[in-house]
Design a protein around this motif. Structure first.
Motif, PDB file in Angstrom:
ATOM      1  N   GLU A 159      39.111 -31.347  45.860  1.00 29.41           N
ATOM      2  CA  GLU A 159      39.245 -31.199  44.407  1.00 29.41           C
ATOM      3  C   GLU A 159      37.917 -31.471  43.696  1.00 29.41           C
ATOM      4  OE1 GLU A 159      41.052 -35.346  45.234  1.00 29.41           O
ATOM      5  OE2 GLU A 159      41.104 -33.409  46.200  1.00 29.41           O
ATOM      6  N   ASP A 160      37.056 -32.323  44.280  1.00 27.42           N
ATOM      7  CA  ASP A 160      35.734 -32.564  43.686  1.00 27.42           C
ATOM      8  C   ASP A 160      34.894 -31.288  43.713  1.00 27.42           C
ATOM      9  OD1 ASP A 160      36.403 -35.193  43.202  1.00 27.42           O
ATOM     10  OD2 ASP A 160      35.353 -35.978  44.970  1.00 27.42           O
ATOM     11  N   LEU A 161      34.975 -30.549  44.808  1.00 25.19           N
ATOM     12  CA  LEU A 161      34.253 -29.280  44.933  1.00 25.19           C
ATOM     13  C   LEU A 161      34.756 -28.284  43.890  1.00 25.19           C
ATOM     14  CD1 LEU A 161      32.236 -27.536  46.565  1.00 25.19           C
ATOM     15  CD2 LEU A 161      34.164 -26.904  48.029  1.00 25.19           C
ATOM     16  N   VAL A 162      36.056 -28.216  43.698  1.00 21.23           N
ATOM     17  CA  VAL A 162      36.644 -27.317  42.708  1.00 21.23           C
ATOM     18  C   VAL A 162      36.216 -27.740  41.302  1.00 21.23           C
ATOM     19  CG1 VAL A 162      38.825 -26.516  41.698  1.00 21.23           C
ATOM     20  CG2 VAL A 162      38.598 -26.693  44.180  1.00 21.23           C
ATOM     21  N   LYS A 163      36.248 -29.035  41.025  1.00 15.63           N
ATOM     22  CA  LYS A 163      35.849 -29.528  39.694  1.00 15.63           C
ATOM     23  C   LYS A 163      34.381 -29.220  39.404  1.00 15.63           C
ATOM     24  CE  LYS A 163      38.357 -33.636  39.924  1.00 15.63           C
ATOM     25  NZ  LYS A 163      38.529 -35.040  39.561  1.00 15.63           N
ATOM     26  N   GLN A 164      33.530 -29.323  40.423  1.00 17.30           N
ATOM     27  CA  GLN A 164      32.103 -29.053  40.223  1.00 17.30           C
ATOM     28  C   GLN A 164      31.841 -27.580  39.926  1.00 17.30           C
ATOM     29  OE1 GLN A 164      30.102 -30.318  43.771  1.00 17.30           O
ATOM     30  NE2 GLN A 164      30.460 -32.494  43.383  1.00 17.30           N
ATOM     31  N   ASN A 165      32.625 -26.690  40.517  1.00 15.37           N
ATOM     32  CA  ASN A 165      32.311 -25.268  40.446  1.00 15.37           C
ATOM     33  C   ASN A 165      33.255 -24.414  39.600  1.00 15.37           C
ATOM     34  OD1 ASN A 165      30.009 -25.127  42.363  1.00 15.37           O
ATOM     35  ND2 ASN A 165      31.526 -26.010  43.724  1.00 15.37           N
ATOM     36  N   ILE A 166      34.484 -24.873  39.383  1.00 14.71           N
ATOM     37  CA  ILE A 166      35.461 -23.981  38.757  1.00 14.71           C
ATOM     38  C   ILE A 166      36.215 -24.604  37.593  1.00 14.71           C
ATOM     39  CG2 ILE A 166      37.571 -22.632  39.160  1.00 14.71           C
ATOM     40  CD1 ILE A 166      36.649 -22.405  42.097  1.00 14.71           C
ATOM     41  N   ALA A 167      36.776 -25.789  37.799  1.00  9.84           N
ATOM     42  CA  ALA A 167      37.725 -26.347  36.835  1.00  9.84           C
ATOM     43  C   ALA A 167      37.250 -27.670  36.267  1.00  9.84           C
ATOM     44  CB  ALA A 167      39.078 -26.547  37.512  1.00  9.84           C
ATOM     45  N   ASP A 168      37.771 -27.999  35.096  1.00 14.91           N
ATOM     46  CA  ASP A 168      37.478 -29.287  34.480  1.00 14.91           C
ATOM     47  C   ASP A 168      38.296 -30.393  35.134  1.00 14.91           C
ATOM     48  OD1 ASP A 168      36.264 -30.968  32.480  1.00 14.91           O
ATOM     49  OD2 ASP A 168      38.247 -31.029  31.544  1.00 14.91           O
ATOM     50  N   SER A 169      39.525 -30.061  35.509  1.00 16.53           N
ATOM     51  CA  SER A 169      40.382 -31.050  36.158  1.00 16.53           C
ATOM     52  C   SER A 169      41.289 -30.362  37.180  1.00 16.53           C
ATOM     53  CB  SER A 169      41.236 -31.802  35.136  1.00 16.53           C
ATOM     54  OG  SER A 169      42.175 -30.929  34.552  1.00 16.53           O
ATOM     55  N   VAL A 170      41.749 -31.145  38.132  1.00 14.23           N
ATOM     56  CA  VAL A 170      42.683 -30.663  39.152  1.00 14.23           C
ATOM     57  C   VAL A 170      43.897 -31.580  39.107  1.00 14.23           C
ATOM     58  CG1 VAL A 170      43.063 -30.301  41.623  1.00 14.23           C
ATOM     59  CG2 VAL A 170      40.837 -29.750  40.617  1.00 14.23           C
ATOM     60  N   ASP A 171      45.058 -31.020  38.855  1.00 15.63           N
ATOM     61  CA  ASP A 171      46.280 -31.804  38.770  1.00 15.63           C
ATOM     62  C   ASP A 171      46.932 -32.025  40.134  1.00 15.63           C
ATOM     63  OD1 ASP A 171      46.058 -31.895  35.974  1.00 15.63           O
ATOM     64  OD2 ASP A 171      47.034 -29.944  35.802  1.00 15.63           O
ATOM     65  N   LYS A 172      46.808 -31.037  40.994  1.00  9.45           N
ATOM     66  CA  LYS A 172      47.483 -31.105  42.282  1.00  9.45           C
ATOM     67  C   LYS A 172      46.751 -30.205  43.264  1.00  9.45           C
ATOM     68  CE  LYS A 172      52.043 -30.330  44.305  1.00  9.45           C
ATOM     69  NZ  LYS A 172      53.417 -29.883  44.068  1.00  9.45           N
ATOM     70  N   GLN A 173      46.773 -30.615  44.528  1.00 14.26           N
ATOM     71  CA  GLN A 173      46.160 -29.797  45.561  1.00 14.26           C
ATOM     72  C   GLN A 173      47.187 -29.604  46.672  1.00 14.26           C
ATOM     73  OE1 GLN A 173      42.419 -31.259  47.170  1.00 14.26           O
ATOM     74  NE2 GLN A 173      43.465 -32.109  48.910  1.00 14.26           N
ATOM     75  N   VAL A 174      47.354 -28.376  47.121  1.00 11.96           N
ATOM     76  CA  VAL A 174      48.294 -28.065  48.197  1.00 11.96           C
ATOM     77  C   VAL A 174      47.538 -27.297  49.275  1.00 11.96           C
ATOM     78  CG1 VAL A 174      50.415 -26.855  48.825  1.00 11.96           C
ATOM     79  CG2 VAL A 174      50.220 -27.917  46.574  1.00 11.96           C
ATOM     80  N   ILE A 175      47.498 -27.874  50.465  1.00 13.15           N
ATOM     81  CA  ILE A 175      46.822 -27.223  51.582  1.00 13.15           C
ATOM     82  C   ILE A 175      47.860 -26.990  52.669  1.00 13.15           C
ATOM     83  CG2 ILE A 175      45.016 -27.409  53.329  1.00 13.15           C
ATOM     84  CD1 ILE A 175      43.554 -29.296  51.392  1.00 13.15           C
ATOM     85  N   GLN A 176      47.967 -25.735  53.098  1.00  8.41           N
ATOM     86  CA  GLN A 176      48.914 -25.399  54.148  1.00  8.41           C
ATOM     87  C   GLN A 176      48.184 -24.652  55.252  1.00  8.41           C
ATOM     88  OE1 GLN A 176      52.012 -23.249  52.052  1.00  8.41           O
ATOM     89  NE2 GLN A 176      52.974 -25.141  51.418  1.00  8.41           N
ATOM     90  N   PHE A 177      48.485 -25.037  56.480  1.00  8.61           N
ATOM     91  CA  PHE A 177      47.903 -24.402  57.644  1.00  8.61           C
ATOM     92  C   PHE A 177      48.994 -23.628  58.374  1.00  8.61           C
ATOM     93  CE2 PHE A 177      45.567 -28.274  56.765  1.00  8.61           C
ATOM     94  CZ  PHE A 177      44.239 -27.865  56.817  1.00  8.61           C
TER      95      PHE A 177
END
Length: 135
Positions: free
Chosen positions: A98-116
């Motif tokens: 979420e830190d990577l996403v905040k740095q490059n795309i979004a101001d905040s991240v509410d939830k992260q879902v990772i599925q393999f």
């Protein structure tokens, strides 16, 4: 709106929270039917939907039937395409996507879902045992 108490919903939640696997609605129904003979499959589906909508359980969408998880903490899952088993995946705390996403795309991240998705070690082992080598 206050949710009306339901003995069957309470039993369903207790059943799901007592399990380590990620059962389907049918699996939960078969298990509950042993203790509550008059429970219907429709009741199980309806109450699982209500519990998921209220955030008391997780509903995991896959290609086949949905699976359910009583563990509502944020965590990832692995879905085996051979045996349809769902496994919890522990992501190391230092890995903060979420830190990577905040740095490059979004101001905040509410939830992260990772599925393999893939084939679990058990299924790969069975496949290797069943293969015949022809020279």
């Amino acid at each position: 709106m206050v949710e009306k108490y339901s003995r069957q919903r309470e039993a369903l939640l207790k059943e799901l929270n007592s399990r380590c696997d990620h059962p389907t609605a049918d699996t939960i129904y078969l298990s509950l039917r042993e203790r509550i003979p008059n429970i219907s499959l429709g009741t199980v589906y309806r109450n699982l939907s209500k519990l998921a909508e209220s955030g008391k359980i997780q509903q995991l969408h896959v290609d086949g039937p949905d699976h359910f998880d009583g563990d509502i903490k944020e965590h990832s899952h692995f879905f085996c395409k051979k045996c349809d088993t769902v496994f919890d995946v522990a992501i190391p705390a230092g890995l903060r996507l979420e830190d990577l996403v905040k740095q490059n795309i979004a101001d905040s991240v509410d939830k992260q879902v990772i599925q393999f998705y893939g084939t679990c070690k058990k299924c790969v082992s069975v496949d290797l045992q069943n293969k015949k080598i022809i020279c």
